[in-house]
Structures are given as structure tokens and as C-alpha cells.
Write a protein that holds these residues in place. Structure first.
Motif, PDB file in Angstrom:
ATOM      1  N   THR A  72      -2.551   6.703   8.386  1.00  0.00           N
ATOM      2  CA  THR A  72      -3.781   7.448   8.652  1.00  0.00           C
ATOM      3  C   THR A  72      -3.633   8.120  10.011  1.00  0.00           C
ATOM      4  O   THR A  72      -3.122   7.512  10.947  1.00  0.00           O
ATOM      5  CB  THR A  72      -5.002   6.499   8.683  1.00  0.00           C
ATOM      6  N   THR A 128       0.828  -1.200   0.000  1.00  0.00           N
ATOM      7  CA  THR A 128       0.000   0.000   0.000  1.00  0.00           C
ATOM      8  C   THR A 128       0.864   1.253   0.000  1.00  0.00           C
ATOM      9  O   THR A 128       1.742   1.404   0.844  1.00  0.00           O
ATOM     10  CB  THR A 128      -0.925   0.010   1.236  1.00  0.00           C
ATOM     11  N   LYS A 129       0.599   2.151  -0.942  1.00  0.00           N
ATOM     12  CA  LYS A 129       1.295   3.429  -0.992  1.00  0.00           C
ATOM     13  C   LYS A 129       0.665   4.365   0.041  1.00  0.00           C
ATOM     14  O   LYS A 129      -0.558   4.434   0.155  1.00  0.00           O
ATOM     15  CB  LYS A 129       1.183   4.028  -2.394  1.00  0.00           C
ATOM     16  N   ASP A 130       1.478   5.078   0.769  1.00  0.00           N
ATOM     17  CA  ASP A 130       1.014   6.018   1.797  1.00  0.00           C
ATOM     18  C   ASP A 130       0.041   5.347   2.774  1.00  0.00           C
ATOM     19  O   ASP A 130      -1.132   5.722   2.873  1.00  0.00           O
ATOM     20  CB  ASP A 130       0.351   7.247   1.154  1.00  0.00           C
ATOM     21  N   LYS A 181      -3.724  15.896  -3.635  1.00  0.00           N
ATOM     22  CA  LYS A 181      -3.280  16.066  -2.251  1.00  0.00           C
ATOM     23  C   LYS A 181      -3.856  17.333  -1.629  1.00  0.00           C
ATOM     24  O   LYS A 181      -4.064  18.337  -2.298  1.00  0.00           O
ATOM     25  CB  LYS A 181      -1.754  16.113  -2.160  1.00  0.00           C
ATOM     26  N   CYS A 200      -2.287  15.003   2.951  1.00  0.00           N
ATOM     27  CA  CYS A 200      -2.986  13.735   2.765  1.00  0.00           C
ATOM     28  C   CYS A 200      -3.755  13.743   1.448  1.00  0.00           C
ATOM     29  O   CYS A 200      -3.835  14.770   0.773  1.00  0.00           O
ATOM     30  CB  CYS A 200      -3.942  13.487   3.926  1.00  0.00           C
ATOM     31  N   SER A 201      -4.353  12.594   1.120  1.00  0.00           N
ATOM     32  CA  SER A 201      -5.150  12.536  -0.106  1.00  0.00           C
ATOM     33  C   SER A 201      -6.640  12.735   0.157  1.00  0.00           C
ATOM     34  O   SER A 201      -7.387  13.109  -0.745  1.00  0.00           O
ATOM     35  CB  SER A 201      -4.942  11.207  -0.827  1.00  0.00           C
ATOM     36  N   ARG A 213       1.125  11.865   3.841  1.00  0.00           N
ATOM     37  CA  ARG A 213       2.489  12.013   3.334  1.00  0.00           C
ATOM     38  C   ARG A 213       3.350  12.833   4.298  1.00  0.00           C
ATOM     39  O   ARG A 213       4.556  12.702   4.326  1.00  0.00           O
ATOM     40  CB  ARG A 213       2.477  12.731   1.981  1.00  0.00           C
ATOM     41  N   ASN A 237      -4.001   8.421   3.713  1.00  0.00           N
ATOM     42  CA  ASN A 237      -2.837   8.439   2.825  1.00  0.00           C
ATOM     43  C   ASN A 237      -1.926   9.622   3.147  1.00  0.00           C
ATOM     44  O   ASN A 237      -1.582  10.425   2.293  1.00  0.00           O
ATOM     45  CB  ASN A 237      -3.257   8.463   1.360  1.00  0.00           C
TER      46      ASN A 237
END
Length: 155
Positions: free
Chosen positions: A62, A57-59, A128, A145-146, A85, A83
Motif C-alpha cells: 500500500t 496476501t496477493k499484492d 486495476k 493498484c486495485s 503492483r 494492492n
């Protein structure tokens, strides 16, 4: 912060216009909350970092926060930043002092992080977001975050 620089420099109308542009990015419950409410004066109950790393899983990180709304009967909410970052939190209880008593920590430090002051959600890119939060303890929180999800967890 871009719109809430300090107590003397607030561009609330500018921020509302900016927020309207990104509301379609959020789910219905989150969008509805952001249109009508804020967490201003809400009690920060908890903050948790969840790292769901599985090698694929990318990023996978949470951040979750539980906030008790200030308004009588408004309830308790959970906000999730997905997600993640970037996560920065600058907490120093010794900054949470009275204006006229700079050596006395507010409530003797018993409020910990203290209540939610104000915040801004801004776009970083098409995918983002940046959420910057100031708590009354002078704590600054910055999250890239996304997605952001807000849900009521208790009435």
C-alpha cells in the motif's frame, strides 16, 4: 498522461468523462471527493510505502500520501493506493528550477517534493487502475493498484 499532456494540450472534458466511468469503483467518500475536488496545489506532507507481506496476501503493498489542501480550511487528506503492483517515483530536486533561472532550484530546495500539480486516474483493466501524478518539482509518480481511497484526516 493521456489527457494532460502538457500546458498547451489539456483535454479536461475528455478526462472528466473518463473519470465518470470509473467513479463507481471507489467508496463513497473517494468518489465524492473526485467529483468535486482535486489535490491541485496541495502540499505533499508525506509519502509512505507499507508492505504488509505475510506469505499469503496477493499484492500486499500500500502507498499512502498525506496532502494538505490548498483551499483555506479545506483540511488534510490521506490518499491510499491499495494492492499496488507498480510504483515509480522520479524525484530529482535539480529539475525543480525557475524558468528564467535554469540553474537556481526553486525555494533553494526547501519545498522538497513540492506541491501537487495535476494527475490522472485511468482504468488499466476491470480490476486495476493507473494513477499518474505530476508534482511541481517535476517529480512524476506512477501507481498501478486495485483501489484508491481518499479520506479527510484533519479539518
Amino acid at each position: 498522461m493521456k489527457y494532460f499532456v502538457d500546458d498547451d494540450h489539456w483535454d479536461l472534458l475528455g478526462y472528466v468523462e473518463e473519470l465518470k466511468k470509473i467513479l463507481p469503483r471507489f467508496n463513497k467518500e473517494t468518489s465524492s471527493f473526485l467529483k468535486k475536488h482535486s489535490f491541485h496545489d496541495g502540499k505533499v506532507v508525506s509519502i509512505t510505502a507499507v508492505n504488509q507481506e505475510n506469505g499469503q496476501t496477493k499484492d500486499p503493498t500500500t502507498i499512502k500520501m498525506v496532502i494538505e489542501q490548498y483551499e483555506e480550511g479545506a483540511g488534510i487528506f490521506e490518499i491510499q493506493w491499495l494492492n499496488v503492483r507498480k510504483f515509480l517515483m522520479d524525484f530529482d530536486i535539480t529539475r525543480n528550477v525557475y524558468g528564467n533561472k535554469p540553474n537556481e532550484i526553486v525555494f533553494g530546495g526547501r519545498k522538497g517534493l513540492d506541491d501537487w500539480g495535476y494527475d490522472e486516474i485511468l482504468p488499466l483493466s476491470k480490476k486495476k487502475l493507473q494513477h499518474e501524478i505530476f508534482l511541481f518539482s517535476q517529480t512524476k509518480i506512477l501507481i498501478h493498484c486495485s483501489d484508491i481511497k481518499i479520506r479527510k484526516i484533519k479539518t
